[in-house]
Design an enzyme around this catalytic site. Structure first.
Site, short mmCIF file in Angstrom:
data_model
loop_
_atom_site.label_atom_id
_atom_site.label_comp_id
_atom_site.label_asym_id
_atom_site.label_seq_id
_atom_site.Cartn_x
_atom_site.Cartn_y
_atom_site.Cartn_z
N TYR A 57 0.59 -0.94 0.24
CA TYR A 57 0.33 0.46 0.07
C TYR A 57 0.91 1.31 0.17
O TYR A 57 0.41 2.37 -0.58
CB TYR A 57 -0.96 -0.18 0.95
CG TYR A 57 -2.01 -1.35 1.57
CD1 TYR A 57 -2.17 -2.35 0.15
CD2 TYR A 57 -3.10 -1.22 2.78
CE1 TYR A 57 -2.85 -2.87 0.54
CE2 TYR A 57 -3.44 -2.12 2.79
CZ TYR A 57 -3.97 -3.49 1.79
OH TYR A 57 -4.49 -4.24 2.36
N HIS A 115 1.20 -11.32 2.09
CA HIS A 115 0.11 -11.29 1.73
C HIS A 115 -0.50 -12.16 0.47
O HIS A 115 -2.01 -11.48 0.30
CB HIS A 115 0.44 -10.32 0.68
CG HIS A 115 -0.68 -8.52 0.40
ND1 HIS A 115 -0.51 -7.28 0.38
CD2 HIS A 115 -2.36 -9.08 0.51
CE1 HIS A 115 -1.66 -6.96 0.18
NE2 HIS A 115 -2.50 -8.01 0.20
#
Length: 280
Positions: A57, A115
């Site tokens: 992010y 992730h």
């Protein structure tokens, strides 16, 4: 919906059995540093106690700044981040996890996720590094994200540290009952990203009907439905109104008729579906 409704909900309401608050703030695409920091601060002072970020992010520093700005003690915040797929080699996990802690300005995180089971992910190499971080006290819990049931079982067998959660896309149009059942069987919490399906819940007739019945938003209904299913939701929001509306879902009680209507939605619509996903 004003923040006065959200204020009626006590901070930390609805934790899971593992003390992970069942509603959190997702920060994907919140990559303007000032906006991200202010969103995190506002959310925490509103009552949120679960903040989710990731290396991918590119906002860990801003998230850390928001936590620092908030009039909330760090130990009261459940903070999660994720190692991106390119960094899942053993040594890269160890190095970049420490870099994430530095960016966040914390000594440890409550939850560190794999992730995606993709790119550099190797179960033995990756999870041994996570176990080392756990043993060193740099992470309190290990998580996986976007894992299929067989991959969760493999991770549990390999990882010396317990697997707390599997973070996946989950909402009324992608209910994933088999995956939820597998996670329950493995005693792994389910965390839902994109819990309002990037706004698609507003166009779903069943959710519209339930929302009208309770005089609330469709987003609030979706989040309350997830909570009824025992799923932790981490909706993204930036404005105070949306933060407050999402947080007020903690006080919305759906009845059996509402839940049955949402359960009946016959859809398997994914909003996040990259080529490297394990289901492709």
């Amino acid at each position: 919906m004003g923040t006065e409704d959200a204020d009626a909900v006590a901070p930390g309401t609805c934790p899971t059995a593992n003390s992970m608050p069942m509603l959190g703030l997702g920060t994907w695409q919140n990559d303007d540093p000032d906006q991200c920091a202010e969103t995190v601060r506002t959310a925490l002072e509103m009552g949120y106690r679960h903040i989710d970020t990731a290396q991918m992010y590119d906002n860990e520093a801003a998230v850390g700044e928001g936590i620092e700005r908030a009039d909330v003690d760090r130990e009261d915040v459940f903070l999660a981040t994720k190692i991106k797929p390119a960094n899942l080699g053993h040594d890269d996990v160890l190095e970049t996890a420490r870099e994430s802690l530095d960016r966040l300005g914390v000594d440890s995180v409550d939850l560190l996720y794999v992730h995606w089971p993709a790119r550099a992910y190797d179960p033995e190499e990756t999870l041994s590094a996570f176990s080392e971080l756990y043993d060193e006290g740099l992470i309190d819990n290990v998580g996986v994200s976007n894992f299929l049931p067989e991959q969760i079982e493999e991770a549990i067998d390999i990882c010396d540290a317990p697997i707390l959660a599997n973070q996946v896309e989950l909402h009324p149009m992608l209910q994933q009952p088999d995956l939820r059942a597998a996670c329950e069987n493995y005693d792994v919490e389910v965390v839902a990203y994109s819990p309002i399906a990037r706004g698609e819940v507003f166009d779903q007739p069943e959710l519209r009907d339930v929302a009208a019945k309770h005089d609330v938003s469709e987003a609030r209904v979706s989040l309350a439905w997830l909570r009824e299913k025992g799923v932790t939701a981490i909706p993204k929001a930036t404005g105070e109104d949306h933060l407050g509306d999402n947080f007020a879902s903690l006080t919305l009680e759906l009845d059996r008729e509402d839940i049955n209507a949402i359960d009946s939605i016959d859809s398997a619509s994914r909003e996040v579906d990259p080529d490297f996903a394990p289901w492709n």
